[in-house]
Design a protein around this motif. Sequence first.
Motif, PDB file in Angstrom:
ATOM      1  N   THR A 195       0.846  -1.189   0.000  1.00 31.72           N
ATOM      2  CA  THR A 195       0.000   0.000   0.000  1.00 31.72           C
ATOM      3  C   THR A 195       0.886   1.245   0.000  1.00 31.72           C
ATOM      4  N   VAL A 196       0.293   2.383  -0.281  1.00 35.79           N
ATOM      5  CA  VAL A 196       1.022   3.642  -0.318  1.00 35.79           C
ATOM      6  C   VAL A 196       1.614   3.950   1.062  1.00 35.79           C
ATOM      7  N   GLU A 197       0.858   3.682   2.121  1.00 34.16           N
ATOM      8  CA  GLU A 197       1.339   3.940   3.476  1.00 34.16           C
ATOM      9  C   GLU A 197       2.567   3.088   3.790  1.00 34.16           C
ATOM     10  N   ASP A 198       2.521   1.798   3.405  1.00 32.74           N
ATOM     11  CA  ASP A 198       3.665   0.918   3.639  1.00 32.74           C
ATOM     12  C   ASP A 198       4.882   1.383   2.870  1.00 32.74           C
ATOM     13  N   MET A 199       4.670   1.793   1.624  1.00 29.85           N
ATOM     14  CA  MET A 199       5.788   2.274   0.819  1.00 29.85           C
ATOM     15  C   MET A 199       6.390   3.541   1.421  1.00 29.85           C
ATOM     16  N   ASN A 200       5.546   4.437   1.919  1.00 25.82           N
ATOM     17  CA  ASN A 200       6.038   5.664   2.552  1.00 25.82           C
ATOM     18  C   ASN A 200       6.850   5.335   3.803  1.00 25.82           C
ATOM     19  N   ASP A 201       6.317   4.462   4.665  1.00 26.52           N
ATOM     20  CA  ASP A 201       7.036   4.081   5.883  1.00 26.52           C
ATOM     21  C   ASP A 201       8.374   3.439   5.548  1.00 26.52           C
ATOM     22  N   ASN A 202       8.375   2.558   4.554  1.00 28.85           N
ATOM     23  CA  ASN A 202       9.617   1.894   4.165  1.00 28.85           C
ATOM     24  C   ASN A 202      10.612   2.878   3.562  1.00 28.85           C
ATOM     25  N   PHE A 203      10.127   3.836   2.789  1.00 35.57           N
ATOM     26  CA  PHE A 203      11.011   4.824   2.180  1.00 35.57           C
ATOM     27  C   PHE A 203      11.667   5.693   3.251  1.00 35.57           C
ATOM     28  N   ILE A 204      10.889   6.118   4.238  1.00 35.60           N
ATOM     29  CA  ILE A 204      11.450   6.900   5.350  1.00 35.60           C
ATOM     30  C   ILE A 204      12.489   6.073   6.099  1.00 35.60           C
ATOM     31  N   ARG A 205      12.185   4.801   6.333  1.00 33.03           N
ATOM     32  CA  ARG A 205      13.123   3.910   7.017  1.00 33.03           C
ATOM     33  C   ARG A 205      14.411   3.763   6.210  1.00 33.03           C
ATOM     34  N   ILE A 206      14.285   3.599   4.885  1.00 34.01           N
ATOM     35  CA  ILE A 206      15.455   3.446   4.015  1.00 34.01           C
ATOM     36  C   ILE A 206      16.344   4.688   4.086  1.00 34.01           C
ATOM     37  N   ILE A 207      15.757   5.863   3.982  1.00 34.28           N
ATOM     38  CA  ILE A 207      16.531   7.106   4.022  1.00 34.28           C
ATOM     39  C   ILE A 207      17.236   7.249   5.367  1.00 34.28           C
ATOM     40  N   THR A 208      16.524   6.970   6.456  1.00 27.90           N
ATOM     41  CA  THR A 208      17.112   7.089   7.788  1.00 27.90           C
ATOM     42  C   THR A 208      18.259   6.111   7.983  1.00 27.90           C
ATOM     43  N   GLU A 209      18.021   4.832   7.633  1.00 31.03           N
ATOM     44  CA  GLU A 209      19.063   3.823   7.819  1.00 31.03           C
ATOM     45  C   GLU A 209      20.285   4.106   6.942  1.00 31.03           C
ATOM     46  N   ALA A 210      20.063   4.536   5.708  1.00 32.74           N
ATOM     47  CA  ALA A 210      21.176   4.829   4.816  1.00 32.74           C
ATOM     48  C   ALA A 210      21.995   6.003   5.331  1.00 32.74           C
ATOM     49  N   SER A 211      21.339   7.053   5.806  1.00 33.36           N
ATOM     50  CA  SER A 211      22.086   8.213   6.300  1.00 33.36           C
ATOM     51  C   SER A 211      22.850   7.873   7.572  1.00 33.36           C
TER      52      SER A 211
END
Length: 151
Positions: free
Chosen positions: A105-121
Motif C-alpha cells: 500500500t502507499v502507506e507501507d511504501m512511505n514508511d519503508n522509504f522513510i526507514r530506508i533514508i534514515t538507515e542509509a544516512s
Amino acid sequence: MSTFFQKKENRKWTWRGPNGITKNEIDFVLTNISDTVKDVTIPNRVDVGSDHRMIRCRIGLNLKVERNKLVRSIRHNPCKLREKSEEYNLEVQNRYSQLAEIEKTVEDMNDNFIRIITEASLSIAGTTRKKTHSRLSEETKDLEEKKEYDN
C-alpha cells in the motif's frame, strides 16, 4: 472513563428509551491513558435532537512531553553526508530497488522509504551529538577539571 468519576444519577445517563422513563448509561469515553482525563460529565442543557445525550470530557495534556515525543529524532551528521553523497545515493538506490520488488500500500511504501533514508544516512554519515547549552563557561569547566585532577 465515564464510569470512573462519581456523579449524581442525572449526570450519568446518556440514553433515554422510547417510553421516556427508561434511562441508561450506554455511551462512554474510552482511553488507554487514563491519567489524561480530568473529568467526564453529561451537560443537561444541551439538546442534540436525539435520544442520546452529549458527553463532555475534560482532558489535561503535558504538551511539552508530547511535543518532545514527536520532535525527538536521531540527528544525522549533515557534513559527512554531503562529503559522501555518491555513496549515500548508491545506498538509497540499492535499498529502494529491493523495496520496489514488493507491491504494498502507499502507506507501507512511505514508511519503508522513510526507514530506508534514515538507515542509509545513519550507516553512511553516522550521528551528531545534540549541542547542550551549559551555564558554566569553558574556562570554569577547565578550572573544575584541573581541581579534580589535583585532588
